[in-house]
Write a protein that holds these residues in place. Structure first.
Motif, short mmCIF file in Angstrom:
data_model
loop_
_atom_site.label_atom_id
_atom_site.label_comp_id
_atom_site.label_asym_id
_atom_site.label_seq_id
_atom_site.Cartn_x
_atom_site.Cartn_y
_atom_site.Cartn_z
N GLY A 142 57.29 15.03 -13.99
CA GLY A 142 56.90 13.97 -13.08
C GLY A 142 58.13 13.24 -12.57
O GLY A 142 59.27 13.54 -12.93
N GLY A 143 57.90 12.26 -11.72
CA GLY A 143 59.01 11.49 -11.16
C GLY A 143 58.58 10.74 -9.92
O GLY A 143 57.39 10.52 -9.70
N ALA A 144 59.54 10.35 -9.11
CA ALA A 144 59.25 9.53 -7.93
C ALA A 144 60.09 9.99 -6.75
O ALA A 144 61.25 10.38 -6.90
CB ALA A 144 59.52 8.05 -8.22
N ILE A 145 59.48 9.91 -5.57
CA ILE A 145 60.15 10.18 -4.31
C ILE A 145 60.02 8.95 -3.44
O ILE A 145 58.92 8.40 -3.31
CB ILE A 145 59.53 11.39 -3.59
CG1 ILE A 145 59.70 12.67 -4.42
CG2 ILE A 145 60.14 11.57 -2.19
CD1 ILE A 145 58.94 13.87 -3.88
N VAL A 146 61.13 8.52 -2.86
CA VAL A 146 61.10 7.42 -1.90
C VAL A 146 61.72 7.91 -0.60
O VAL A 146 62.86 8.38 -0.58
CB VAL A 146 61.86 6.18 -2.41
CG1 VAL A 146 61.82 5.07 -1.35
CG2 VAL A 146 61.26 5.67 -3.71
N ASN A 147 60.95 7.83 0.47
CA ASN A 147 61.42 8.22 1.80
C ASN A 147 61.88 6.98 2.57
O ASN A 147 61.28 5.92 2.44
CB ASN A 147 60.29 8.90 2.58
CG ASN A 147 59.80 10.16 1.91
OD1 ASN A 147 60.59 10.95 1.41
ND2 ASN A 147 58.49 10.36 1.89
N LEU A 148 62.91 7.16 3.38
CA LEU A 148 63.36 6.06 4.25
C LEU A 148 62.70 6.23 5.61
O LEU A 148 62.97 7.17 6.34
CB LEU A 148 64.88 6.05 4.37
CG LEU A 148 65.62 5.10 3.42
CD1 LEU A 148 65.31 3.65 3.73
CD2 LEU A 148 65.26 5.42 1.96
N SER A 149 61.83 5.29 5.91
CA SER A 149 61.17 5.22 7.21
C SER A 149 61.90 4.18 8.05
O SER A 149 63.10 3.97 7.88
CB SER A 149 59.69 4.87 7.03
OG SER A 149 59.04 4.77 8.26
N SER A 150 61.19 3.52 8.95
CA SER A 150 61.78 2.47 9.78
C SER A 150 60.65 1.67 10.41
O SER A 150 59.59 2.22 10.72
CB SER A 150 62.65 3.07 10.88
OG SER A 150 63.07 2.08 11.80
N ARG A 151 60.90 0.40 10.63
CA ARG A 151 59.94 -0.39 11.40
C ARG A 151 59.78 0.14 12.81
O ARG A 151 58.76 -0.08 13.47
CB ARG A 151 60.37 -1.86 11.45
CG ARG A 151 60.00 -2.67 10.23
CD ARG A 151 58.50 -2.84 10.11
NE ARG A 151 57.97 -3.73 11.15
CZ ARG A 151 56.72 -3.69 11.60
NH1 ARG A 151 55.87 -2.81 11.14
NH2 ARG A 151 56.34 -4.55 12.53
N ALA A 152 60.76 0.90 13.28
CA ALA A 152 60.66 1.51 14.60
C ALA A 152 59.43 2.39 14.72
O ALA A 152 58.88 2.57 15.82
CB ALA A 152 61.91 2.33 14.91
N ALA A 153 58.96 2.94 13.59
CA ALA A 153 57.78 3.81 13.63
C ALA A 153 56.57 3.09 14.19
O ALA A 153 55.69 3.73 14.79
CB ALA A 153 57.47 4.33 12.22
N ARG A 154 56.51 1.78 14.00
CA ARG A 154 55.36 1.01 14.50
C ARG A 154 55.71 0.12 15.69
O ARG A 154 54.83 -0.39 16.35
CB ARG A 154 54.75 0.18 13.37
CG ARG A 154 53.86 1.03 12.45
CD ARG A 154 53.48 0.30 11.19
NE ARG A 154 54.60 0.31 10.25
CZ ARG A 154 54.65 -0.45 9.16
NH1 ARG A 154 53.67 -1.30 8.90
NH2 ARG A 154 55.68 -0.37 8.34
N LEU A 155 57.00 -0.04 15.96
CA LEU A 155 57.42 -0.83 17.11
C LEU A 155 57.70 0.04 18.34
O LEU A 155 57.70 -0.45 19.46
CB LEU A 155 58.67 -1.65 16.76
CG LEU A 155 58.47 -2.73 15.68
CD1 LEU A 155 59.81 -3.36 15.32
CD2 LEU A 155 57.47 -3.78 16.13
N ALA A 167 60.02 10.20 14.87
CA ALA A 167 60.41 10.92 13.66
C ALA A 167 60.06 10.12 12.41
O ALA A 167 59.58 10.66 11.42
CB ALA A 167 61.91 11.22 13.70
N LYS A 168 60.29 8.81 12.46
CA LYS A 168 59.99 7.98 11.29
C LYS A 168 58.48 7.82 11.10
O LYS A 168 57.99 7.67 9.97
CB LYS A 168 60.68 6.63 11.42
CG LYS A 168 62.20 6.72 11.31
CD LYS A 168 62.64 7.38 10.00
CE LYS A 168 64.15 7.31 9.80
NZ LYS A 168 64.58 7.95 8.52
N ALA A 169 57.71 7.88 12.18
CA ALA A 169 56.25 7.88 12.03
C ALA A 169 55.81 9.15 11.30
O ALA A 169 54.88 9.11 10.48
CB ALA A 169 55.58 7.79 13.40
#
Length: 255
Positions: A142-155, A167-169
């Motif tokens: 097991g473990g954890a994954i964290v992706n870097l998105s952006s507020r740009a995905a919704r703006l 791309a971030k969406a």
């Protein structure tokens, strides 16, 4: 995929870890007791300097060049982590890029392929390799994954980076879908969506002073620092976030 541990510390892989948010995550993870591998694409001097800095302080850390949009290089990166540490406990999908500000009608296919390759294809490939190592279905712990998105995905990033925003969406959708696929296999998958953060990415887009232009629209009245984003990433990796998966956490000052 069963690995033979060579480190007593949990092992984290951070893509694009030589500068900005990635480097802040690397430093923060080391301070919290992780052994850390990170990738870099172009900034070899910065990567080597970071390894030297942290190794001198007693950290277990190494760096490898990799373009995450190239499958063979992703495979080589994960193979290097296997060989160096013999285990993997977490992944931070941080590597990405944007191009100079432009309207959609000015974007050619080559640009779109570069942006989508680094931000979307790279995130999928690295997540795939992490799941193959972390999932209890494949013999992992097991473990954890964290992706870097952006507020740009919704703006939307109109008149600037609609391709990057799109791309971030896609990264947000990857986060939700993958979290539901692997939750029962011991893996949590989340994302952090930074807002206006003081990194070199704005200069890459052709406007080094972009934060100064836009910060009046931020309720907190300022741009953020890479370390503030790193704190959110590190919390999502930690057991303190043990009941959090499929979430996108905004670190954007309210914008």
């Amino acid at each position: 995929m069963k690995l033979s541990p060579r480190s007593d510390r949990p092992v984290l892989l951070v893509t694009g870890g030589s500068r900005g948010i990635g480097a802040a995550v690397v430093r923060g993870a080391v301070a919290r007791g992780w052994a850390v591998a990170f990738s870099w694409r172009e900034r070899e001097a910065a990567a080597r300097a970071l390894v030297d800095e942290l190794s001198a302080a007693g950290a277990e850390v190494f760096a490898q060049q990799a373009d995450v949009a190239v499958e063979a290089e992703v495979l080589a990166l994960f193979a290097a982590v296997d060989a160096h540490f013999g285990r993997l406990d977490g992944l931070v999908n941080n590597a990405g890029l944007l191009e100079r500000q432009a309207r959609v009608e000015q974007m050619d296919a080559a640009r779109l392929q570069r942006v989508l390759g680094a931000n979307v294809v790279g995130s999928f490939l690295c997540a795939r390799e992490a799941v193959r190592r972390l999932s209890t279905r494949h013999g992992g712990r097991g473990g954890a994954i964290v992706n870097l998105s952006s507020r740009a995905a919704r703006l939307g990033a109109a008149n600037e980076y609609v391709d990057y925003a799109a791309a971030k969406a896609a990264v947000d959708t990857l986060t939700l879908g993958l979290a539901r696929e692997v939750g029962a296999e011991g893996i949590r998958v989340n994302a952090v969506a930074p807002g206006l953060i003081d990194t070199e990415i704005h200069a890459s887009g052709g406007e080094p002073g972009r934060i100064a232009r836009l910060q009046s629209a931020v309720p907190l009245g300022r741009g953020g620092q890479p370390e503030e984003v790193a704190e959110a990433v590190l919390w999502l990796l930690s057991e303190a976030a043990s009941y959090v998966t499929g979430s996108v956490l905004d670190v954007a000052g309210g914008r």
